[in-house]
Design a protein around this motif. Structure first.
Motif, mmCIF file in Angstrom:
data_model
loop_
_atom_site.group_PDB
_atom_site.id
_atom_site.type_symbol
_atom_site.label_atom_id
_atom_site.label_comp_id
_atom_site.label_asym_id
_atom_site.label_seq_id
_atom_site.Cartn_x
_atom_site.Cartn_y
_atom_site.Cartn_z
ATOM 1 N N MET A 1 -14.597 -31.269 -11.172
ATOM 2 C CA MET A 1 -13.501 -31.415 -10.220
ATOM 3 C C MET A 1 -12.169 -31.125 -10.906
ATOM 4 N N LYS A 2 -11.316 -30.345 -10.223
ATOM 5 C CA LYS A 2 -9.976 -30.082 -10.737
ATOM 6 C C LYS A 2 -8.946 -30.780 -9.849
ATOM 7 N N PRO A 3 -7.859 -31.262 -10.435
ATOM 8 C CA PRO A 3 -6.846 -31.969 -9.637
ATOM 9 C C PRO A 3 -6.097 -31.017 -8.713
ATOM 10 N N LEU A 4 -5.546 -31.584 -7.646
ATOM 11 C CA LEU A 4 -4.823 -30.807 -6.635
ATOM 12 C C LEU A 4 -3.435 -31.395 -6.422
ATOM 13 N N SER A 5 -2.433 -30.538 -6.526
ATOM 14 C CA SER A 5 -1.071 -30.901 -6.137
ATOM 15 C C SER A 5 -0.831 -30.459 -4.701
ATOM 16 N N VAL A 6 -0.148 -31.276 -3.936
ATOM 17 C CA VAL A 6 0.308 -30.889 -2.596
ATOM 18 C C VAL A 6 1.826 -30.825 -2.642
ATOM 19 N N VAL A 7 2.394 -29.690 -2.236
ATOM 20 C CA VAL A 7 3.846 -29.535 -2.235
ATOM 21 C C VAL A 7 4.325 -29.272 -0.808
ATOM 22 N N ILE A 8 5.440 -29.884 -0.458
ATOM 23 C CA ILE A 8 5.989 -29.803 0.900
ATOM 24 C C ILE A 8 7.505 -29.664 0.782
ATOM 25 N N ILE A 9 8.101 -28.749 1.563
ATOM 26 C CA ILE A 9 9.562 -28.699 1.624
ATOM 27 C C ILE A 9 10.008 -29.349 2.931
ATOM 28 N N THR A 10 11.153 -30.037 2.879
ATOM 29 C CA THR A 10 11.619 -30.775 4.046
ATOM 30 C C THR A 10 13.113 -30.625 4.246
ATOM 31 N N PHE A 11 13.521 -30.824 5.495
ATOM 32 C CA PHE A 11 14.929 -31.023 5.844
ATOM 33 C C PHE A 11 14.965 -31.704 7.214
ATOM 34 N N ASN A 12 15.411 -32.944 7.221
ATOM 35 C CA ASN A 12 15.488 -33.733 8.453
ATOM 36 C C ASN A 12 14.159 -33.714 9.209
ATOM 37 N N GLU A 13 13.115 -34.179 8.546
ATOM 38 C CA GLU A 13 11.764 -34.124 9.109
ATOM 39 C C GLU A 13 11.184 -35.512 9.385
ATOM 40 N N GLU A 14 12.030 -36.482 9.725
ATOM 41 C CA GLU A 14 11.531 -37.835 9.988
ATOM 42 C C GLU A 14 10.528 -37.864 11.141
ATOM 43 N N LYS A 15 10.605 -36.886 12.023
ATOM 44 C CA LYS A 15 9.710 -36.818 13.181
ATOM 45 C C LYS A 15 8.301 -36.371 12.799
ATOM 46 N N ASN A 16 8.176 -35.631 11.683
ATOM 47 C CA ASN A 16 6.903 -34.992 11.334
ATOM 48 C C ASN A 16 6.279 -35.439 10.021
ATOM 49 N N ILE A 17 7.086 -35.845 9.050
ATOM 50 C CA ILE A 17 6.607 -35.932 7.670
ATOM 51 C C ILE A 17 5.501 -36.966 7.476
ATOM 52 N N ALA A 18 5.542 -38.087 8.197
ATOM 53 C CA ALA A 18 4.506 -39.111 8.018
ATOM 54 C C ALA A 18 3.130 -38.566 8.388
ATOM 55 N N ARG A 19 3.061 -37.818 9.475
ATOM 56 C CA ARG A 19 1.790 -37.231 9.907
ATOM 57 C C ARG A 19 1.250 -36.270 8.854
ATOM 58 N N CYS A 20 2.121 -35.464 8.281
ATOM 59 C CA CYS A 20 1.728 -34.521 7.231
ATOM 60 C C CYS A 20 1.204 -35.266 6.010
ATOM 61 N N LEU A 21 1.948 -36.268 5.545
ATOM 62 C CA LEU A 21 1.553 -37.017 4.353
ATOM 63 C C LEU A 21 0.258 -37.792 4.582
ATOM 64 N N GLU A 22 0.113 -38.341 5.766
ATOM 65 C CA GLU A 22 -1.100 -39.099 6.086
ATOM 66 C C GLU A 22 -2.341 -38.217 5.985
ATOM 67 N N SER A 23 -2.195 -36.941 6.342
ATOM 68 C CA SER A 23 -3.357 -36.040 6.359
ATOM 69 C C SER A 23 -3.797 -35.602 4.966
ATOM 70 N N VAL A 24 -2.934 -35.752 3.957
ATOM 71 C CA VAL A 24 -3.276 -35.259 2.613
ATOM 72 C C VAL A 24 -3.313 -36.354 1.553
ATOM 73 N N LYS A 25 -2.918 -37.566 1.887
ATOM 74 C CA LYS A 25 -2.736 -38.601 0.856
ATOM 75 C C LYS A 25 -4.017 -38.933 0.095
ATOM 76 N N ASP A 26 -5.172 -38.774 0.732
ATOM 77 C CA ASP A 26 -6.429 -39.135 0.076
ATOM 78 C C ASP A 26 -7.078 -37.975 -0.667
ATOM 79 N N ILE A 27 -6.525 -36.784 -0.516
ATOM 80 C CA ILE A 27 -7.098 -35.615 -1.189
ATOM 81 C C ILE A 27 -6.210 -35.147 -2.337
#
Length: 255
Positions: A1-27
């Motif tokens: 197994m190799k480690p995985l980085s998840v990178v995200i760019i944001t600007f005023n994304e309070e409406k969306n960012i939690a959903r995005c982070l929730e979908s990748v936090k365990d991987i």
């Protein structure tokens, strides 16, 4: 197994960012958010998820995403926008690829758009295949702003994964209109710098071709009213892009 980085760019994304982070936090073995100095609660939400939060004034879409890529700790990177999330099938496919040690240099996947509350599965917006996992030693972000894409080195190996990136595009038509105007201004300026040119032919025929391709040949009509609105918007965006480029050519006496 190799480690995985998840990178995200944001600007005023309070409406969306939690959903995005929730979908990748365990991987993800790490999550890096590069933020363009948001003025809403984006930073606070990201801190709740324990991400590495980097504030960086916006450099341009391609430039900002390459900057984010460079901040990753690991070579294998999943790059998402804040208004995107993984569906269950794609999550499982990425998990399997990770277990295998990411044997390919890059991984493509479909992206499915949610437009004003409806999922779009035909026309020019689907399957909208994207390359979003890469070995950053073998590729980087390129394209023409604001339509960035990952470009891999020659002779790299690419694998397609099942499942969809869920893309929550526009909540209202007003949002879409504002974004079209902004994006076509950025795109026409980038096209001029790249040496691309517009003519009356492009202004007249390219929007028509865009509508016919999306609505008829790619069966956008199967998505009902929203399918029609999207096909019309793609045509209108094409028109704006070439009209603005033509105006820039005249302004700068470019032929």
């Amino acid at each position: 197994m190799k480690p995985l980085s998840v990178v995200i760019i944001t600007f005023n994304e309070e409406k969306n960012i939690a959903r995005c982070l929730e979908s990748v936090k365990d991987i993800a073995d790490e999550i890096v958010v590069v933020d363009s100095l948001s003025q809403d609660f984006t930073k606070g939400i990201c801190r709740q998820y324990g991400v590495r939060f980097i504030e960086q004034p916006f450099l341009g879409y391609i430039e900002q995403k390459n900057f984010a890529l460079q901040q990753a700790k690991y070579d294998h990177v999943l790059s998402l926008d804040a208004d995107e999330a993984l569906d269950e099938t794609l999550y499982n496919a990425i998990s399997a690829a990770k277990e295998e040690g990411f044997p390919y240099d890059g991984y493509t996947m479909n992206r499915c758009a949610n437009y004003c509350g409806k999922w779009i599965r035909h026309g020019k917006w689907y399957p909208d295949r994207k390359l979003r996992i890469l070995n950053r030693q073998r590729g980087k972000w390129g394209g023409i702003n604001p339509h960035d894409k990952i470009e891999m080195d020659p002779e790299t190996s690419i694998c397609r994964l099942p499942g969809d990136i869920l893309h929550y595009t526009y909540y209202t038509i007003d949002e879409h209109i504002v974004q079209m105007n902004r994006f076509t201004t950025i795109q026409s300026e980038a096209m001029l710098k790249k040496g691309k040119r517009s003519t009356i032919f492009h202004v007249i025929f390219n929007p028509l071709a865009a509508f016919v391709t999306g609505y008829i040949f790619k069966r956008g009509f199967l998505d009902g009213v929203n399918g029609f609105l999207i096909a019309k918007s793609v045509a209108y965006q094409t028109l704006l892009k070439y009209v603005k480029l033509l105006q820039l050519q005249r302004k700068h006496n470019v032929t």
